[in-house]
Design an enzyme around this catalytic site. Sequence first.
Site, PDB file in Angstrom:
ATOM      1  N   ASP A  47      -4.057  -8.868   0.305  1.00  0.00           N
ATOM      2  CA  ASP A  47      -3.794  -7.533   0.846  1.00  0.00           C
ATOM      3  C   ASP A  47      -2.561  -7.509   1.737  1.00  0.00           C
ATOM      4  O   ASP A  47      -2.376  -8.384   2.585  1.00  0.00           O
ATOM      5  CB  ASP A  47      -4.983  -7.054   1.687  1.00  0.00           C
ATOM      6  CG  ASP A  47      -6.051  -6.380   0.860  1.00  0.00           C
ATOM      7  OD1 ASP A  47      -5.731  -5.856  -0.216  1.00  0.00           O
ATOM      8  OD2 ASP A  47      -7.221  -6.375   1.298  1.00  0.00           O
ATOM      9  N   GLU A  60      -2.251  -0.470  -0.482  1.00  0.00           N
ATOM     10  CA  GLU A  60      -3.058   0.747  -0.462  1.00  0.00           C
ATOM     11  C   GLU A  60      -2.146   1.969  -0.400  1.00  0.00           C
ATOM     12  O   GLU A  60      -1.152   1.969   0.330  1.00  0.00           O
ATOM     13  CB  GLU A  60      -3.994   0.760   0.748  1.00  0.00           C
ATOM     14  CG  GLU A  60      -5.095  -0.273   0.694  1.00  0.00           C
ATOM     15  CD  GLU A  60      -6.082  -0.123   1.841  1.00  0.00           C
ATOM     16  OE1 GLU A  60      -6.063   0.933   2.520  1.00  0.00           O
ATOM     17  OE2 GLU A  60      -6.883  -1.051   2.057  1.00  0.00           O
ATOM     18  N   ASP A  83      -8.019  -7.695   3.607  1.00  0.00           N
ATOM     19  CA  ASP A  83      -7.919  -7.357   5.020  1.00  0.00           C
ATOM     20  C   ASP A  83      -9.280  -6.947   5.576  1.00  0.00           C
ATOM     21  O   ASP A  83      -9.423  -6.692   6.777  1.00  0.00           O
ATOM     22  CB  ASP A  83      -6.849  -6.302   5.281  1.00  0.00           C
ATOM     23  CG  ASP A  83      -7.113  -4.975   4.581  1.00  0.00           C
ATOM     24  OD1 ASP A  83      -8.112  -4.875   3.837  1.00  0.00           O
ATOM     25  OD2 ASP A  83      -6.312  -4.038   4.770  1.00  0.00           O
ATOM     26  N   SER A  84     -10.296  -6.947   4.708  1.00  0.00           N
ATOM     27  CA  SER A  84     -11.679  -6.790   5.158  1.00  0.00           C
ATOM     28  C   SER A  84     -12.052  -7.897   6.132  1.00  0.00           C
ATOM     29  O   SER A  84     -13.057  -7.792   6.849  1.00  0.00           O
ATOM     30  CB  SER A  84     -12.632  -6.813   3.954  1.00  0.00           C
ATOM     31  OG  SER A  84     -12.336  -7.897   3.092  1.00  0.00           O
ATOM     32  N   GLU A 107     -11.461   2.403  -5.533  1.00  0.00           N
ATOM     33  CA  GLU A 107     -12.621   2.246  -4.658  1.00  0.00           C
ATOM     34  C   GLU A 107     -13.317   3.567  -4.379  1.00  0.00           C
ATOM     35  O   GLU A 107     -12.680   4.575  -4.056  1.00  0.00           O
ATOM     36  CB  GLU A 107     -12.187   1.604  -3.328  1.00  0.00           C
ATOM     37  CG  GLU A 107     -13.320   1.404  -2.346  1.00  0.00           C
ATOM     38  CD  GLU A 107     -12.935   0.561  -1.141  1.00  0.00           C
ATOM     39  OE1 GLU A 107     -13.794   0.362  -0.263  1.00  0.00           O
ATOM     40  OE2 GLU A 107     -11.776   0.095  -1.075  1.00  0.00           O
ATOM     41  N   LYS A 121      -1.481  -6.742  -2.814  1.00  0.00           N
ATOM     42  CA  LYS A 121      -2.146  -5.445  -3.031  1.00  0.00           C
ATOM     43  C   LYS A 121      -1.717  -4.456  -1.962  1.00  0.00           C
ATOM     44  O   LYS A 121      -1.709  -4.784  -0.771  1.00  0.00           O
ATOM     45  CB  LYS A 121      -3.674  -5.599  -3.029  1.00  0.00           C
ATOM     46  CG  LYS A 121      -4.424  -4.270  -3.230  1.00  0.00           C
ATOM     47  CD  LYS A 121      -5.868  -4.498  -3.622  1.00  0.00           C
ATOM     48  CE  LYS A 121      -6.741  -4.981  -2.514  1.00  0.00           C
ATOM     49  NZ  LYS A 121      -6.904  -3.964  -1.425  1.00  0.00           N
TER      50      LYS A 121
END
Length: 265
Positions: free
Chosen positions: A84, A114, A45-46, A181, A112
């Site tokens: 993501d 978070e 999602d960067s 991270e 993924k």
Amino acid sequence: MKAITLTQLQQMKQNGEKIAMLTAYDASFAALEHQAGVDVLLVGDSLGMVVQGHRSTVPVRTTDMAYHTRCVRQGAADAFLLVDMPFMANCQLTDTVKNAKRLMQAGANMVKLEGSHWLTEHIQLLLQAGVPSCAHIGLTPQSVNQLGGYKVQGRDKNNADTLIASAQALEQAGAALLLIECVPSPLAKRITQQLSIPVIGIGAGADCDGQVLVMHDALGLNHHSAPKFVENFLAGQSSILDAFSAYVKAVKASTFPTAQHSYTE
């Protein structure tokens, strides 16, 4: 390149072979990364920042992630794709299932999420549905507004203990991979040694089972001040393919990251 499977990633940890991961957002760069031997392509999602131009990942939608997943899959048919779940896509259990389905059907091999220990029920539900998951702890960019910025996490004992406990709980819930991270390298080493699943680091030192970078950072395409953990692999290379190959070689040989790319306690 031969197709990589989850079983092979687990075997790589057991054998002490480092896992090289890079973000990818389109077919052309995905093809080059796969050709260069990148083990896992992360449709991150960067893309909200490096492709769409936002200041954070928060504006990214599941629709965006599914679109870019399809693009990456077109360029790398045999690659292992980690995708993501974007902001709020896994807030509720029903959302987690619905959005994971969209991403898997778009071409993902794993999703993924978070968060921390609160993700355990989500991971268990995905496991029951046949969807492998990667948990992302430490600095979680989707929570940047809550965290007060992009800051190193786990520097004090209480926060470090919380991260360790979360990592253990997420593995027990069924997470097949862990991404950590921006944490001190000694903490990342402890977590990596305590878990049986592969641990991928970004800004987490050299002792993780693998490394990931945002593709644009790895190519020196920074529109901002590059984080400490970034290395420009295009410098001194004659092509982007050579840069990707240099990144894979450095990760595999444990020459990246170095102490200068890492955080201390």
